[in-house]
Write a protein that holds these residues in place. Structure first.
Motif, PDB file in Angstrom:
ATOM      1  N   TRP A  73       0.784  -1.232   0.000  1.00 57.89           N
ATOM      2  CA  TRP A  73       0.000   0.000   0.000  1.00 57.89           C
ATOM      3  C   TRP A  73       0.821   1.291   0.000  1.00 57.89           C
ATOM      4  O   TRP A  73       0.404   2.263  -0.635  1.00 57.89           O
ATOM      5  CB  TRP A  73      -1.030   0.003   1.146  1.00 57.89           C
ATOM      6  N   PRO A  74       2.004   1.380   0.646  1.00 54.52           N
ATOM      7  CA  PRO A  74       2.733   2.654   0.558  1.00 54.52           C
ATOM      8  C   PRO A  74       3.159   2.986  -0.868  1.00 54.52           C
ATOM      9  O   PRO A  74       3.135   4.140  -1.292  1.00 54.52           O
ATOM     10  CB  PRO A  74       3.958   2.443   1.457  1.00 54.52           C
ATOM     11  N   TYR A  75       3.525   1.957  -1.612  1.00 50.98           N
ATOM     12  CA  TYR A  75       3.934   2.169  -2.995  1.00 50.98           C
ATOM     13  C   TYR A  75       2.741   2.549  -3.870  1.00 50.98           C
ATOM     14  O   TYR A  75       2.859   3.373  -4.771  1.00 50.98           O
ATOM     15  CB  TYR A  75       4.614   0.908  -3.541  1.00 50.98           C
ATOM     16  N   THR A  76       1.615   1.952  -3.581  1.00 58.20           N
ATOM     17  CA  THR A  76       0.397   2.299  -4.307  1.00 58.20           C
ATOM     18  C   THR A  76       0.008   3.743  -4.023  1.00 58.20           C
ATOM     19  O   THR A  76      -0.338   4.492  -4.948  1.00 58.20           O
ATOM     20  CB  THR A  76      -0.756   1.347  -3.921  1.00 58.20           C
ATOM     21  N   ALA A  77       0.087   4.153  -2.760  1.00 63.07           N
ATOM     22  CA  ALA A  77      -0.227   5.546  -2.405  1.00 63.07           C
ATOM     23  C   ALA A  77       0.724   6.506  -3.107  1.00 63.07           C
ATOM     24  O   ALA A  77       0.312   7.560  -3.613  1.00 63.07           O
ATOM     25  CB  ALA A  77      -0.156   5.731  -0.889  1.00 63.07           C
ATOM     26  N   GLY A 128       6.401  13.679  -1.805  1.00 63.35           N
ATOM     27  CA  GLY A 128       7.787  13.712  -1.346  1.00 63.35           C
ATOM     28  C   GLY A 128       7.931  13.210   0.079  1.00 63.35           C
ATOM     29  O   GLY A 128       8.865  12.465   0.399  1.00 63.35           O
ATOM     30  N   VAL A 129       7.018  13.596   0.951  1.00 62.18           N
ATOM     31  CA  VAL A 129       7.042  13.115   2.342  1.00 62.18           C
ATOM     32  C   VAL A 129       6.817  11.607   2.374  1.00 62.18           C
ATOM     33  O   VAL A 129       7.494  10.885   3.128  1.00 62.18           O
ATOM     34  CB  VAL A 129       5.980  13.862   3.193  1.00 62.18           C
ATOM     35  N   ALA A 130       5.899  11.113   1.540  1.00 60.98           N
ATOM     36  CA  ALA A 130       5.659   9.668   1.477  1.00 60.98           C
ATOM     37  C   ALA A 130       6.903   8.929   0.988  1.00 60.98           C
ATOM     38  O   ALA A 130       7.262   7.875   1.537  1.00 60.98           O
ATOM     39  CB  ALA A 130       4.466   9.376   0.561  1.00 60.98           C
ATOM     40  N   MET A 131       7.574   9.480  -0.008  1.00 61.73           N
ATOM     41  CA  MET A 131       8.812   8.859  -0.485  1.00 61.73           C
ATOM     42  C   MET A 131       9.864   8.827   0.605  1.00 61.73           C
ATOM     43  O   MET A 131      10.545   7.825   0.812  1.00 61.73           O
ATOM     44  CB  MET A 131       9.360   9.617  -1.700  1.00 61.73           C
ATOM     45  N   LEU A 132       9.993   9.931   1.313  1.00 61.28           N
ATOM     46  CA  LEU A 132      10.953  10.003   2.411  1.00 61.28           C
ATOM     47  C   LEU A 132      10.623   8.961   3.487  1.00 61.28           C
ATOM     48  O   LEU A 132      11.523   8.264   3.991  1.00 61.28           O
ATOM     49  CB  LEU A 132      10.942  11.425   3.012  1.00 61.28           C
TER      50      LEU A 132
END
Length: 139
Positions: A73-77, A128-132
């Motif tokens: 799910w993080p990658y999907t988001a 960007g925050v999600a990627m971090l």
């Protein structure tokens, strides 16, 4: 002998430059250049949109497959965030191109939409925050 084919003296070159810079400006030239710049900007919006869509596909499908991620799910988001940026860039680029073209023909210039640029900035910041977070906390 053809005078144009000869080399000019520095004085003649300076005189030619003064005559060129003193000529009356054709306002139609500005319009043509602005419309061509508008087309280049439109293509830049498209490039940005396609790049974001490519990043969306990579983030949501390719990276999890290559890393054997346990949680998807993080990658999907992240992919959804990049998709939103890409779709907004393409749609707004088209709208903006039309607005600028119409305005230039009327001798005006439209301001950019604070709403759209704010949305793209907000989604970009959140992405960007999600990627971090994924980089820091995904093992």
């Amino acid at each position: 002998m053809d005078r144009a084919a000869e080399e000019l003296t520095p004085e003649e070159e300076a005189e030619r430059e003064r005559a060129w810079s003193a000529r009356p400006l054709d306002p139609r030239d500005y319009s043509r250049r602005t419309l061509l710049a508008n087309e280049r900007t439109y293509l830049a919006w498209w490039r940005t949109g396609l790049t974001a869509l490519t990043a969306a596909l990579a983030a949501a499908r390719v990276v999890p497959e290559l890393t054997d991620a346990d949680v998807q799910w993080p990658y999907t988001a992240l992919g959804v965030g990049f998709s939103i940026i890409g779709l907004v860039a393409i749609a707004y680029g088209h709208r903006r191109r039309l607005e600028v073209e119409r305005a230039v023909r009327r001798g005006e210039f439209p301001a950019t939409s604070d709403r759209v640029t704010g949305l793209v900035s907000l989604v970009g910041l959140l992405t960007g925050v999600a990627m971090l977070a994924i980089i820091l906390f995904e093992t």
